[in-house]
Design a protein around this motif. Structure first.
Motif, short mmCIF file in Angstrom:
data_model
loop_
_atom_site.label_atom_id
_atom_site.label_comp_id
_atom_site.label_asym_id
_atom_site.label_seq_id
_atom_site.Cartn_x
_atom_site.Cartn_y
_atom_site.Cartn_z
N LEU A 257 0.83 -1.21 0.00
CA LEU A 257 0.00 0.00 0.00
C LEU A 257 0.86 1.26 0.00
CD1 LEU A 257 -2.68 -1.04 2.64
CD2 LEU A 257 -2.79 -1.28 0.16
N PRO A 258 0.37 2.35 -0.59
CA PRO A 258 1.10 3.62 -0.54
C PRO A 258 1.03 4.23 0.86
CG PRO A 258 -1.02 3.94 -1.61
CD PRO A 258 -0.88 2.46 -1.38
N LYS A 259 1.97 5.12 1.15
CA LYS A 259 2.01 5.70 2.50
C LYS A 259 0.75 6.52 2.80
CE LYS A 259 4.78 9.63 0.88
NZ LYS A 259 6.08 10.35 1.02
N ASN A 260 0.10 7.07 1.76
CA ASN A 260 -1.10 7.86 1.98
C ASN A 260 -2.28 7.01 2.45
OD1 ASN A 260 0.25 10.17 1.21
ND2 ASN A 260 -0.49 10.11 -0.91
N ASP A 261 -2.18 5.69 2.24
CA ASP A 261 -3.23 4.77 2.70
C ASP A 261 -2.97 4.25 4.10
OD1 ASP A 261 -4.22 5.13 0.17
OD2 ASP A 261 -4.38 2.99 -0.31
N ILE A 262 -1.88 4.70 4.71
CA ILE A 262 -1.47 4.15 6.01
C ILE A 262 -1.45 5.27 7.05
CG2 ILE A 262 0.32 2.90 7.26
CD1 ILE A 262 1.33 1.95 4.48
N ARG A 263 -2.16 5.08 8.13
CA ARG A 263 -2.17 6.05 9.23
C ARG A 263 -1.45 5.44 10.43
NH1 ARG A 263 -7.87 7.37 10.86
NH2 ARG A 263 -6.70 8.35 12.57
N LYS A 264 -0.33 6.02 10.78
CA LYS A 264 0.44 5.49 11.90
C LYS A 264 -0.37 5.51 13.20
CE LYS A 264 4.80 6.56 12.25
NZ LYS A 264 6.07 7.33 12.32
N ASP A 265 -1.21 6.55 13.36
CA ASP A 265 -1.96 6.65 14.60
C ASP A 265 -3.13 5.68 14.66
OD1 ASP A 265 -3.57 7.81 12.70
OD2 ASP A 265 -3.81 9.74 13.72
N ALA A 266 -3.35 4.95 13.55
CA ALA A 266 -4.44 3.97 13.53
C ALA A 266 -3.98 2.58 13.95
CB ALA A 266 -5.06 3.90 12.13
N PHE A 267 -2.67 2.39 14.11
CA PHE A 267 -2.17 1.09 14.54
C PHE A 267 -2.55 0.82 16.00
CE2 PHE A 267 1.35 1.75 11.27
CZ PHE A 267 0.80 0.85 10.37
N SER A 268 -2.99 -0.38 16.28
CA SER A 268 -3.28 -0.76 17.66
C SER A 268 -1.98 -1.01 18.41
CB SER A 268 -4.15 -2.02 17.68
OG SER A 268 -3.41 -3.13 17.19
N HIS A 269 -2.08 -1.13 19.73
CA HIS A 269 -0.88 -1.44 20.52
C HIS A 269 -0.29 -2.78 20.10
CE1 HIS A 269 -1.11 1.98 23.19
NE2 HIS A 269 -2.36 1.71 23.51
N LYS A 270 -1.17 -3.73 19.81
CA LYS A 270 -0.69 -5.04 19.37
C LYS A 270 0.04 -4.94 18.04
CE LYS A 270 -2.18 -9.79 18.42
NZ LYS A 270 -3.33 -10.72 18.35
#
Length: 331
Positions: A257-270
């Motif tokens: 996926l491109p970086k624009n499709d990825i939100r770092k703040d959406a990652f869970s703790h796991k």
């Protein structure tokens, strides 16, 4: 230090499989010019995001558009196939491209049980037969099967003189010992699981026995690398690989996926914990940082060759990563 390339032909979102395979050819030509020693292609099946499903065909095409770089399989999934047929494919490749072909074999099932059944045409083939199959493959390649072997009179053609070297891919001391006892090259998959790397390479080098395949021990360590001019840029590029590895681990889609499709703040703790753990399989940073880490790993593994895999979204950034690494370590 010698550098090589492993290419899984990962498909970036928005690209077609055809575009991805063209990128493989371009990357092979690019890394050859940069001085990389080998260009190996993987084997994956029933995947929407990996275009490398037929390594022998890819090897033929890659070798035909390059001149010197060694071309190999990383690796052919031998448990699904006939050692005799793989030997004939290997010899045919070597006849077309003398002294440029490497045959790497692995013991992976190739996918889900259903996928493996399709690969074996629903035949019940045990993964535990892998060492025997490797021995048979070596025997067919070199016409060195034991006299009491059922297929001793069956010869693999074409009957060339310069047979390609045989390599075993592995993650454990057991696989390293098998490679050593058979006199094969050994490739350790740090990019899959680095846990037993030191012990595996130590076992391999201590127990290597010369064979018709190799007269002296040869080892390679395969590792994820993302290299950029700044650490911040490298981390930004690596985020697309982090997300890809997460999806692979979850059994989700395997497109990058491109970086624009990825939100770092959406990652869970796991997920953040898994990303942190996955980073043990990777080196991310500037050329200086990557050189330092690889040099340290060279001391740990006692090997002089690293095979680099870079599964990021941006193809031009991937090419640049390989260039920066080569300029720092090969020139």
């Amino acid at each position: 230090m010698r550098l090589s390339v492993l290419d899984q032909a990962p498909i970036s979102k928005g690209d077609s499989p055809e575009q991805t395979l063209q990128h493989t050819l371009e990357l092979a030509q690019w890394t050859e010019k940069l001085g990389y020693h080998r260009y190996w292609v993987a084997e994956h099946h029933n995947s929407n995001g990996l275009a490398s499903s037929s390594p022998e065909i890819m090897m033929t095409r890659i070798a035909s558009v390059t001149d010197q770089i060694r071309v190999g399989s990383g690796g052919i999934l031998l448990p699904q196939y006939s050692p005799y047929k793989i030997a004939e494919n290997a010899k045919t490749l070597a006849a077309f491209f003398p002294n440029r072909i490497d045959i790497g074999v692995g013991s992976s099932p190739g996918g889900s049980p259903l996928t493996r059944s399709a690969l074996t045409d629903n035949q019940n083939k045990s993964l535990h037969d892998f060492p025997r199959q490797v021995a048979d493959l070596q025997g067919f390649l070199h016409n060195s099967l034991p006299r009491d072997h059922a297929f001793r009179l069956v010869k693999a053609g074409p009957r060339i003189e310069n047979v390609p070297p045989l390599w075993m891919l592995g993650l454990s001391e057991r696989s390293a010992r098998n490679a050593a006892d058979m006199g094969l090259g050994f490739v350790f998959g740090h990019f899959i699981n680095p846990k037993h790397g030191r012990e595996a390479l130590k076992t391999y080098h201590e127990h290597f026995s010369p064979s018709v395949s190799m007269k002296a021990a040869q080892s390679i360590v395969c590792i994820f690398v993302v290299c950029a001019e700044t650490e911040e840029e490298a981390e930004e590029l690596a985020l697309t690989q982090d997300k890809w590895l997460l999806n692979v681990g979850k059994g989700l889609g395997t497109k990058v996926l491109p970086k624009n499709d990825i939100r770092k703040d959406a990652f869970s703790h796991k997920e953040l914990s898994i990303i942190k753990q996955n980073r043990n399989r990777c080196i991310i940073g500037t050329p200086e940082m990557v050189k330092e880490r690889l040099t340290n790993l060279q001391d740990v593994y006692q090997t002089d060759e690293f095979m680099i895999i870079t599964n990021i979204f941006d193809f031009e950034a991937k090419k640049k990563s390989y260039r920066l690494l080569a300029e720092k370590l090969l020139y």
